[in-house]
Design an enzyme around this catalytic site. Sequence first.
Site, PDB file in Angstrom:
ATOM      1  N   LYS A  76       0.847  -1.208   0.000  1.00  0.00           N
ATOM      2  CA  LYS A  76       0.000   0.000   0.000  1.00  0.00           C
ATOM      3  C   LYS A  76       0.878   1.252   0.000  1.00  0.00           C
ATOM      4  CE  LYS A  76      -3.976   1.874   2.633  1.00  0.00           C
ATOM      5  NZ  LYS A  76      -4.801   1.708   3.850  1.00  0.00           N
ATOM      6  N   SER A 151      -9.783   1.435   2.791  1.00  0.00           N
ATOM      7  CA  SER A 151      -8.902   2.189   1.925  1.00  0.00           C
ATOM      8  C   SER A 151      -7.828   1.362   1.229  1.00  0.00           C
ATOM      9  CB  SER A 151      -8.228   3.277   2.753  1.00  0.00           C
ATOM     10  OG  SER A 151      -7.343   2.694   3.701  1.00  0.00           O
ATOM     11  N   SER A 175     -10.027  -0.767   7.010  1.00  0.00           N
ATOM     12  CA  SER A 175      -9.384  -0.588   5.703  1.00  0.00           C
ATOM     13  C   SER A 175      -8.628  -1.793   5.172  1.00  0.00           C
ATOM     14  CB  SER A 175      -8.427   0.609   5.749  1.00  0.00           C
ATOM     15  OG  SER A 175      -9.152   1.810   5.657  1.00  0.00           O
TER      16      SER A 175
END
Lengths: 484, 488
Positions: A76, A151, A175
């Site tokens: 990420k 996310s 997330s």
Amino acid sequence: MSNFSEFTLTKIVAGIKKKEFTSVEVTNSFIQKSKNSKKLNTYITECFEQAIKSAKNFDEKKDFNGLLSGVPLAVKDLFCTKNVKTTAGSKILHNFIPTYESTVTKNLWSQGAFLLGKLNCDEFAMGSSNETSFFGNVKNPYGEKLVPGGSSGGSASALAAGLTPATIGTDTGGSIRQPASFTGTVGLKPTYGRCSRWGIVAFASSLDQAGPMTNTVEDCALLLQAMSGYDSKDSTSIDKKVGNYSSDLTEKVKGLKIGIPKEYRVENMPKEIDDLWKKGINFLKDAGALVKDISLPHTTYALPAYYIVAPAEASSNLARYDGVKYGHRAKGKNLIEMYENTRSEGFGDEVKRRILIGTYVLSSGYYDAYYLKAQKVRQLIKSDFDKAFGNVDAILTPSTPSSAFKIGEKSDDPVSMYLNDIFTVPVNLSGLPAISVPTGYDKNNLPLGLQLIGKAFDEQTILNLSYAIQKRANFINNFKIWWN
Amino acid sequence: MSEVKFDFFISGEKNKWEVIIGLEVHAQILSKSKLFSSSPTKFGAEPNTQVSLVDSAFPGMLPVINQFCIEQSVKTGLGLKAKINLNSVFDRKNYFYADLPQGYQISQYKNPIVGEGEVILDMPYGTKRVGIERLHLEQDAGKSIHDMDPENSFVDLNRSGVALMEIVSKPDLRSPEEVNSYIKKLRSIMRYLGTCDGNMQEGSLRADVNVSVRKVGDKKLGTRCEIKNVNSIKFMQMAIEYEAKRQVNLLESGKIIDQETRLFDTKKNSTRSMRSKEDAHDYRYFPDPDLLPLQLDKDLVEKIKKELPELPDQKKERFIKDHNLSSYEANILVSEKEISEYYEEVIKECDKKLATNWITVELFAVLNKKNLTILQSPISAKNLSSLIKMITSGKISGKIAKDVFEKMQLGDKDPKEIVEKEGLLQQSDPKELEKIILAVISKNQDKVEQYKSGKVKLFGYFVGEVMKVSKGKANPQLVNEILKKKLL
């Protein structure tokens, strides 16, 4: 060349070790697949050349001392990576290149893995659909029009589509677990303090926690073991020995007590979610676990409390993005104007919304009514769990109230978007570990996950229970590739 | 002694006004590294050379508390006889400024590390107790530089993150003189403790001054104004006088005081409004989620307490009690750590009272004349001590000692060498003295007659003559004794 995308992380690690294939072969395969999958929009930064170099270097030296020897991993884009652009999905950091490496990624590299690329995410990890990224929304392998969740949507999508053998995300209110549920993958949020936050772009410091996202529970145990550990540079990191999650992984869960919280049976919950939950209960019963009804009475206050605490911390954490030191800087006639222009241009709507909410709830005259009250609610939610864990070893709930929704479906309605986190936020507020494990499909053949919540630092138990579910659910991702 | 009375009042046209002052002192903790990072804190380094990723607030950077700074502030708290709070909390004070990289300052708001304490002042009108409200820890900001370029401002982050103690007094001070005394005492205590070097020029000690006025006899406090960052005691005193008069003028003309923050203009010797209460920042304080609440171990506090050095108040008491010094003398000697150390070095081997006189009179005169501190004294404690020993053992007279002292201060010479080389040893051999005395008597037969017929005042004349002949070296006591006998 084998299609390594169909291999688990565990299988790749073993294969490289047994010299069945080389790191370069594995890396090339994932690079090729990634290059063919641009339509998913999972990557913000590709590090393919460097990855090949690292793979070659590995194949020459063949150092098998790590848990992840020779494995390429995309992560990420919230983890700061030395000399590699780190954007947090925001325009305000579109040109930011850290001179340092986050502790968690450093841990992975010291176990023999290397960086494949930086994956898309909601801007500053604020979002549940990956639609708030400055770099465009990510698509779900299950459908061009579907969000991957957020996310950590880029991570989930890339993982499910086989663009990386495994990945890591961050979880502030769900997330990791929500996108895992939306993409048929496994995602674990460790206990707060298990993984270092040092070098991770902060969203809400008291809630943020990095965790593994993988195709299987075995992979999840392996990656968790590799990334965890105490870090003296993070004052909230906890000096507790990391378990041998991989070697201790077992489906023998006989006698474990599983709590089913009645408050999670929310209004208007689709029947298929309820069915999935029952299915999970039956799987665990079948494995010998004892299922009990429990109550977590303050659950309904978790979401509003979360949407006060998280924006409050975010409003302060994001104050540093002011155009003075790094990142995007807009012109202005004076300092104030430069700030205003920089932050107006640099942040997207959702981030601005949360900064405004956070600033409001911390303002004098409102602090007691909002922030302080939310902190008290947080204590009540924590003590709900404490009480429950006096009687049970883990808690089983759905991961999300629905399957992946359509792009744009909720983006104009923040509250309905926030409701997506209803099952995941209480866990962050309590600092507990939780995992989402894919268990079934809805009527549209979209994946659904179940969440297991564990006692603090008892990641092993929820891994074992997930393992038992995995063995019985026989879940496989069955989307058709539409993006080539 | 206590004839002097407190008399700092502002006389307006209608009333006599009392001035109420409270101080917020920012003291930089003496520490090699910053409060939340390992960057060095050396003063005067090239801009932006003492800055870590934490100090410049890079993404993902986290503060880690510097344990030494915590101990330093506990030490200071104990030195202020204050309550040490075993549980305290770091908060974020949010505001935007170019030299505040995080966009917030980490400080302590509701739960400071140190609670109430006191500082004792010796004023000419007696002992004055000034209450301490609290002491809290916070990080310093960087420095904005606006005068290096016509277009741009520059930022130096060397100070960013440096550990400060904010010491807040109660509104107990009543005059510029008390403020002077308070700052000096606070500075002295911290220097004894080694927790702050107290250097006002380098900004290690700064203060915000809160001033209000009320009619003499009134109990209720007036509305106060805060004067920001006045960086010398002199300016503080000037600012207070100006501000008190301004407030009195306003009140006497029927106006009210706006609670506001004011700046002192050193050139105009006046204060001007910086921002009103309405414009005051809303700092949105909340507990810093990157730091756990600070929990102090009781044993650690006890350990620090046990290891505390002797502080000026205790030292003063001991000097008065054990060394038989006056309160005035003791005050001077303990006012600075280095002076007390010098004194204690001197008295290791010589008379305490005499040492006190020599230090506070002769030595201080030299230091003042040459504008030196005690650490730069041209006469070492050891040499002063041996000079005093020569006086008490009768080797030289007090008068000769002053001559020797004059020579010593030219280059810290050993007084014994000076005395030997110049033959200044006191003449204490009774036979030798008798010879001189007899010679003086025979030379002054007329005066002897006068003396014997009752003009006893002439005794001094004979002593003088003897001293003259002996070039001042004759032991005055022996001279007196022998002369008396011979003149019978």
